[in-house]
Design a protein around this motif. Structure first.
Motif, PDB file in Angstrom:
ATOM      1  N   LEU A 102       8.505  15.808   2.233  1.00 55.72           N
ATOM      2  CA  LEU A 102       7.476  15.531   1.240  1.00 55.72           C
ATOM      3  C   LEU A 102       7.477  14.050   0.875  1.00 55.72           C
ATOM      4  N   ALA A 103       8.678  13.462   0.737  1.00 56.12           N
ATOM      5  CA  ALA A 103       8.771  12.042   0.422  1.00 56.12           C
ATOM      6  C   ALA A 103       8.192  11.191   1.549  1.00 56.12           C
ATOM      7  N   GLN A 104       8.504  11.543   2.800  1.00 52.77           N
ATOM      8  CA  GLN A 104       7.970  10.791   3.927  1.00 52.77           C
ATOM      9  C   GLN A 104       6.445  10.908   3.999  1.00 52.77           C
ATOM     10  N   HIS A 105       5.940  12.087   3.715  1.00 50.74           N
ATOM     11  CA  HIS A 105       4.483  12.277   3.694  1.00 50.74           C
ATOM     12  C   HIS A 105       3.840  11.392   2.627  1.00 50.74           C
ATOM     13  N   SER A 106       4.464  11.322   1.449  1.00 52.31           N
ATOM     14  CA  SER A 106       3.944  10.496   0.368  1.00 52.31           C
ATOM     15  C   SER A 106       3.950   9.022   0.747  1.00 52.31           C
ATOM     16  N   LEU A 107       5.029   8.554   1.378  1.00 54.11           N
ATOM     17  CA  LEU A 107       5.122   7.152   1.755  1.00 54.11           C
ATOM     18  C   LEU A 107       4.134   6.801   2.858  1.00 54.11           C
ATOM     19  N   GLN A 108       3.921   7.726   3.783  1.00 56.64           N
ATOM     20  CA  GLN A 108       2.952   7.456   4.831  1.00 56.64           C
ATOM     21  C   GLN A 108       1.538   7.414   4.257  1.00 56.64           C
ATOM     22  N   ALA A 109       1.261   8.230   3.247  1.00 56.59           N
ATOM     23  CA  ALA A 109      -0.038   8.168   2.584  1.00 56.59           C
ATOM     24  C   ALA A 109      -0.239   6.806   1.934  1.00 56.59           C
ATOM     25  N   SER A 110       0.822   6.243   1.361  1.00 57.70           N
ATOM     26  CA  SER A 110       0.725   4.905   0.775  1.00 57.70           C
ATOM     27  C   SER A 110       0.463   3.856   1.845  1.00 57.70           C
ATOM     28  N   GLU A 111       1.123   4.006   2.986  1.00 57.47           N
ATOM     29  CA  GLU A 111       0.917   3.062   4.081  1.00 57.47           C
ATOM     30  C   GLU A 111      -0.534   3.112   4.572  1.00 57.47           C
ATOM     31  N   LEU A 112      -1.070   4.317   4.715  1.00 55.32           N
ATOM     32  CA  LEU A 112      -2.465   4.472   5.122  1.00 55.32           C
ATOM     33  C   LEU A 112      -3.419   3.888   4.079  1.00 55.32           C
ATOM     34  N   ALA A 113      -3.085   4.077   2.793  1.00 55.13           N
ATOM     35  CA  ALA A 113      -3.948   3.564   1.734  1.00 55.13           C
ATOM     36  C   ALA A 113      -3.996   2.042   1.749  1.00 55.13           C
ATOM     37  N   VAL A 114      -2.871   1.392   2.077  1.00 49.21           N
ATOM     38  CA  VAL A 114      -2.865  -0.068   2.160  1.00 49.21           C
ATOM     39  C   VAL A 114      -3.805  -0.545   3.254  1.00 49.21           C
ATOM     40  N   TRP A 115      -3.778   0.133   4.410  1.00 50.94           N
ATOM     41  CA  TRP A 115      -4.700  -0.208   5.485  1.00 50.94           C
ATOM     42  C   TRP A 115      -6.142   0.034   5.054  1.00 50.94           C
ATOM     43  N   PRO A 143       8.428   5.498  -6.407  1.00 53.46           N
ATOM     44  CA  PRO A 143       9.838   5.101  -6.356  1.00 53.46           C
ATOM     45  C   PRO A 143      10.761   6.280  -6.047  1.00 53.46           C
ATOM     46  N   LEU A 144      10.404   7.471  -6.519  1.00 48.79           N
ATOM     47  CA  LEU A 144      11.224   8.641  -6.238  1.00 48.79           C
ATOM     48  C   LEU A 144      11.192   8.976  -4.752  1.00 48.79           C
ATOM     49  N   ALA A 145      10.015   8.867  -4.110  1.00 49.31           N
ATOM     50  CA  ALA A 145       9.925   9.123  -2.675  1.00 49.31           C
ATOM     51  C   ALA A 145      10.800   8.144  -1.903  1.00 49.31           C
ATOM     52  N   GLU A 146      10.787   6.880  -2.289  1.00 52.76           N
ATOM     53  CA  GLU A 146      11.630   5.892  -1.623  1.00 52.76           C
ATOM     54  C   GLU A 146      13.112   6.203  -1.859  1.00 52.76           C
ATOM     55  N   GLN A 147      13.428   6.668  -3.053  1.00 50.08           N
ATOM     56  CA  GLN A 147      14.816   7.021  -3.375  1.00 50.08           C
ATOM     57  C   GLN A 147      15.306   8.171  -2.503  1.00 50.08           C
ATOM     58  N   PRO A 171       0.130  -5.503   4.040  1.00 50.08           N
ATOM     59  CA  PRO A 171       0.799  -6.191   2.931  1.00 50.08           C
ATOM     60  C   PRO A 171       1.799  -5.276   2.232  1.00 50.08           C
ATOM     61  N   TRP A 172       2.881  -5.856   1.726  1.00 52.49           N
ATOM     62  CA  TRP A 172       3.870  -5.060   1.003  1.00 52.49           C
ATOM     63  C   TRP A 172       3.257  -4.527  -0.282  1.00 52.49           C
ATOM     64  N   PRO A 173       3.648  -3.341  -0.718  1.00 51.30           N
ATOM     65  CA  PRO A 173       3.046  -2.736  -1.911  1.00 51.30           C
ATOM     66  C   PRO A 173       3.191  -3.575  -3.176  1.00 51.30           C
ATOM     67  N   ASP A 174       4.238  -4.390  -3.265  1.00 52.06           N
ATOM     68  CA  ASP A 174       4.439  -5.172  -4.488  1.00 52.06           C
ATOM     69  C   ASP A 174       3.971  -6.615  -4.330  1.00 52.06           C
ATOM     70  N   THR A 198      -8.345  -2.814 -13.048  1.00 50.27           N
ATOM     71  CA  THR A 198      -7.609  -2.656 -14.300  1.00 50.27           C
ATOM     72  C   THR A 198      -6.537  -1.595 -14.178  1.00 50.27           C
ATOM     73  N   GLY A 199      -6.153  -1.253 -12.952  1.00 53.71           N
ATOM     74  CA  GLY A 199      -5.181  -0.183 -12.739  1.00 53.71           C
ATOM     75  C   GLY A 199      -3.780  -0.634 -13.029  1.00 53.71           C
ATOM     76  N   PRO A 200      -2.791   0.270 -12.876  1.00 60.16           N
ATOM     77  CA  PRO A 200      -1.402  -0.054 -13.164  1.00 60.16           C
ATOM     78  C   PRO A 200      -0.849  -1.043 -12.169  1.00 60.16           C
ATOM     79  N   GLY A 201       0.192  -1.733 -12.590  1.00 62.08           N
ATOM     80  CA  GLY A 201       0.852  -2.701 -11.722  1.00 62.08           C
ATOM     81  C   GLY A 201       1.662  -1.990 -10.666  1.00 62.08           C
ATOM     82  N   PRO A 202       2.267  -2.743  -9.779  1.00 58.73           N
ATOM     83  CA  PRO A 202       2.998  -2.148  -8.667  1.00 58.73           C
ATOM     84  C   PRO A 202       4.251  -1.432  -9.133  1.00 58.73           C
ATOM     85  N   ALA A 203       4.574  -0.344  -8.439  1.00 61.39           N
ATOM     86  CA  ALA A 203       5.824   0.359  -8.712  1.00 61.39           C
ATOM     87  C   ALA A 203       6.993  -0.470  -8.208  1.00 61.39           C
ATOM     88  N   LYS A 204       8.141  -0.266  -8.793  1.00 62.16           N
ATOM     89  CA  LYS A 204       9.322  -1.018  -8.394  1.00 62.16           C
ATOM     90  C   LYS A 204       9.701  -0.682  -6.965  1.00 62.16           C
TER      91      LYS A 204
END
Length: 216
Positions: A102-115, A143-147, A171-174, A198-204
């Motif tokens: 589930l964590a890997q799926h979440s991180l890959q979704a973030s990678e796709l969203a950056v593209w 951050p929990l998925a990365e953890q 680009p890196w997420p942060d 006006t969205g939230p800043g980057p996650a740690k």
């Protein structure tokens, strides 16, 4: 190979709502629950098992004198019992294979969203508020998925398979590039077609490297 729970069809037999069951049938249901999950939670008191059934009130399935519970109900009861205050809190925590995938799926979704963010910001198509909200949510990985991913020993031969990453280097997420792209999304009816985000800043960021294909 990814670990997924199979879909379970309802068990065979007569379905009996818990509130209509006799005291004897509820006792048999408690015995069945303990038989199936007792090895997972050997230190739980008997009253905890009884209280879990009374709170959850699952349907009972009768086959003659046998009383059983559906697999979906067993799964949910397992999660409920795992949160019992009687059980010790593991520190450091344990993450199973389902949590890893589930964590890997979440991180890959973030990678796709950056593209996708780069493509949308560079395109002529206006970005609606829902798409903007979706991109702002996904381009900053959890951050929990990365953890969870970081907790695994990836240098072992027995380690799970790494989820496939995407080619290239988004680009890196942060990075400031993410905010620049978000602030250059085009919106219908806005002056010049640009509306500052006006969205939230980057996650740690817990550790550097590609979002999905990372090795400890």
């Amino acid at each position: 190979m990814p670990y997924y729970l199979p879909f379970h069809a309802p068990p065979t037999g007569q379905c009996l709502p818990y509130h209509r069951a006799t005291a004897a049938q509820r006792t048999l249901a408690g015995n069945y629950l303990h038989q199936r999950l007792g090895t997972h939670f050997p230190t739980l008191r008997a009253v905890t098992w009884t209280r879990a059934l009374a709170d959850y009130q699952p349907d009972l399935w009768l086959r003659g004198t046998v009383v059983a519970l559906a697999e979906t109900d067993l799964t949910q009861l397992a999660q409920h019992l795992a949160t019992s205050p009687e059980l010790p809190v593991l520190d450091p925590p344990l993450y199973g294979l389902p949590a890893l995938h589930l964590a890997q799926h979440s991180l890959q979704a973030s990678e796709l969203a950056v593209w996708a963010l780069g493509e949308v910001a560079a395109g002529a198509t206006a970005c609606g508020p829902r798409l903007e909200a979706l991109l702002r949510r996904l381009v900053y990985p959890s951050p929990l998925a990365e953890q969870v991913v970081q907790a695994w020993c990836w240098n072992l031969a027995s380690a799970p398979l790494l989820a496939p990453g995407l080619p290239g280097a988004p680009p890196w997420p942060d990075s400031a590039e993410i905010e620049r792209l978000l602030n250059h999304l085009k919106f219908p009816g806005s002056p010049g077609g640009l509306v500052p985000g006006t969205g939230p800043g980057p996650a740690k960021q817990l550790f550097p490297g590609p979002l999905v294909r990372r090795v400890a």
